[in-house]
Design a protein around this motif. Sequence first.
Motif, PDB file in Angstrom:
ATOM      1  N   VAL A 164       0.841  -1.195   0.000  1.00  0.00           N
ATOM      2  CA  VAL A 164       0.000   0.000   0.000  1.00  0.00           C
ATOM      3  C   VAL A 164       0.878   1.247   0.000  1.00  0.00           C
ATOM      4  CG1 VAL A 164      -1.847   1.252   1.177  1.00  0.00           C
ATOM      5  CG2 VAL A 164      -1.752  -1.250   1.310  1.00  0.00           C
ATOM      6  N   VAL A 165       0.548   2.170  -0.890  1.00  0.00           N
ATOM      7  CA  VAL A 165       1.225   3.470  -0.942  1.00  0.00           C
ATOM      8  C   VAL A 165       0.142   4.540  -0.932  1.00  0.00           C
ATOM      9  CG1 VAL A 165       2.737   5.005  -2.242  1.00  0.00           C
ATOM     10  CG2 VAL A 165       3.147   2.536  -2.286  1.00  0.00           C
ATOM     11  N   ILE A 166       0.235   5.439   0.051  1.00  0.00           N
ATOM     12  CA  ILE A 166      -0.715   6.544   0.160  1.00  0.00           C
ATOM     13  C   ILE A 166       0.048   7.833  -0.066  1.00  0.00           C
ATOM     14  CG2 ILE A 166      -2.274   7.789   1.695  1.00  0.00           C
ATOM     15  CD1 ILE A 166      -2.786   5.154   3.124  1.00  0.00           C
ATOM     16  N   GLY A 167      -0.482   8.673  -0.940  1.00  0.00           N
ATOM     17  CA  GLY A 167       0.120   9.971  -1.193  1.00  0.00           C
ATOM     18  C   GLY A 167      -0.879  11.072  -0.915  1.00  0.00           C
ATOM     19  N   GLN A 168      -0.409  12.111  -0.257  1.00  0.00           N
ATOM     20  CA  GLN A 168      -1.221  13.304  -0.026  1.00  0.00           C
ATOM     21  C   GLN A 168      -0.267  14.485  -0.125  1.00  0.00           C
ATOM     22  OE1 GLN A 168      -3.007  13.999   3.879  1.00  0.00           O
ATOM     23  NE2 GLN A 168      -4.874  14.719   2.878  1.00  0.00           N
ATOM     24  N   GLY A 169      -0.318  15.191  -1.240  1.00  0.00           N
ATOM     25  CA  GLY A 169       0.672  16.232  -1.490  1.00  0.00           C
ATOM     26  C   GLY A 169       2.047  15.594  -1.488  1.00  0.00           C
ATOM     27  N   PRO A 170       3.018  16.209  -0.814  1.00  0.00           N
ATOM     28  CA  PRO A 170       4.369  15.632  -0.787  1.00  0.00           C
ATOM     29  C   PRO A 170       4.545  14.488   0.219  1.00  0.00           C
ATOM     30  CG  PRO A 170       4.340  17.691   0.413  1.00  0.00           C
ATOM     31  CD  PRO A 170       2.969  17.524  -0.192  1.00  0.00           C
ATOM     32  N   MET A 171       3.550  14.246   1.077  1.00  0.00           N
ATOM     33  CA  MET A 171       3.665  13.204   2.096  1.00  0.00           C
ATOM     34  C   MET A 171       3.347  11.838   1.501  1.00  0.00           C
ATOM     35  SD  MET A 171       1.977  12.955   5.902  1.00  0.00           S
ATOM     36  CE  MET A 171       0.309  12.595   5.407  1.00  0.00           C
ATOM     37  N   ARG A 172       4.148  10.824   1.865  1.00  0.00           N
ATOM     38  CA  ARG A 172       3.941   9.440   1.435  1.00  0.00           C
ATOM     39  C   ARG A 172       3.924   8.537   2.664  1.00  0.00           C
ATOM     40  NH1 ARG A 172       2.510  11.646  -2.180  1.00  0.00           N
ATOM     41  NH2 ARG A 172       3.236  11.768  -4.300  1.00  0.00           N
ATOM     42  N   LEU A 173       2.990   7.579   2.651  1.00  0.00           N
ATOM     43  CA  LEU A 173       2.914   6.581   3.705  1.00  0.00           C
ATOM     44  C   LEU A 173       2.822   5.222   3.022  1.00  0.00           C
ATOM     45  CD1 LEU A 173       1.098   6.687   7.012  1.00  0.00           C
ATOM     46  CD2 LEU A 173       0.709   4.710   5.569  1.00  0.00           C
ATOM     47  N   THR A 174       3.680   4.301   3.418  1.00  0.00           N
ATOM     48  CA  THR A 174       3.632   2.943   2.877  1.00  0.00           C
ATOM     49  C   THR A 174       3.411   1.959   4.024  1.00  0.00           C
ATOM     50  OG1 THR A 174       6.034   2.610   3.029  1.00  0.00           O
ATOM     51  CG2 THR A 174       5.187   3.516   0.964  1.00  0.00           C
ATOM     52  N   ALA A 175       2.714   0.853   3.714  1.00  0.00           N
ATOM     53  CA  ALA A 175       2.435  -0.184   4.712  1.00  0.00           C
ATOM     54  C   ALA A 175       1.953  -1.428   3.986  1.00  0.00           C
ATOM     55  CB  ALA A 175       1.366   0.301   5.692  1.00  0.00           C
ATOM     56  N   GLN A 176       1.829  -2.521   4.714  1.00  0.00           N
ATOM     57  CA  GLN A 176       1.269  -3.745   4.126  1.00  0.00           C
ATOM     58  C   GLN A 176      -0.248  -3.677   4.045  1.00  0.00           C
ATOM     59  OE1 GLN A 176       2.689  -6.407   2.483  1.00  0.00           O
ATOM     60  NE2 GLN A 176       4.266  -4.819   2.528  1.00  0.00           N
TER      61      GLN A 176
END
Length: 166
Positions: free
Chosen positions: A65-77
């Motif tokens: 899983v890759v979440i993007g919001q503007g320049p912020m990125r969050l990755t997780a299973q």
Amino acid sequence: MTIIRTLSLTTALIFTLGLSQPAHAQGTQIAFGGLKHDSSLPIEVTSDQLSVDQGTGKALFSGNVVIGQGPMRLTAQTVEVIYASEGGKIARLLASGGVIMINAGEAAEAQRAEYDLESATVVLTGNVLLTQANSALSGERMVIDLDTGTGRMDGRVKTILQSGNE
């Protein structure tokens, strides 16, 4: 001269990180200039799989899983998306499994993360590691206020201060 320079650099680094108390204390305030963020921006999610439960108003993204919001990125299973009861807006994101959050050159790693969009806060738990430039800070729980770019690390906080010497 070298001792004075080392102490000056260490003191400057402590003030730069915004530590209001020794890093080994149970709670440490941190400046997250790079983690200041506009939580009203659109959210883009990509993953290997999506499951939706209309009855509970939840969606579960799983696998890379890759979440993007503007320049912020969050990755997780896995990331569970919880929608607000009214309006169909996203209320919270619950991430687990190798969570990594990156924004403006700062990175935080944890076992779990909860992103509350209404309060614009992220709570990271489980072996939290924050990397800022050449410095690292770890603890069991970190709360980040994305509106102000500040946070707090709790749970046997440990830091590595670079002296500037090779």
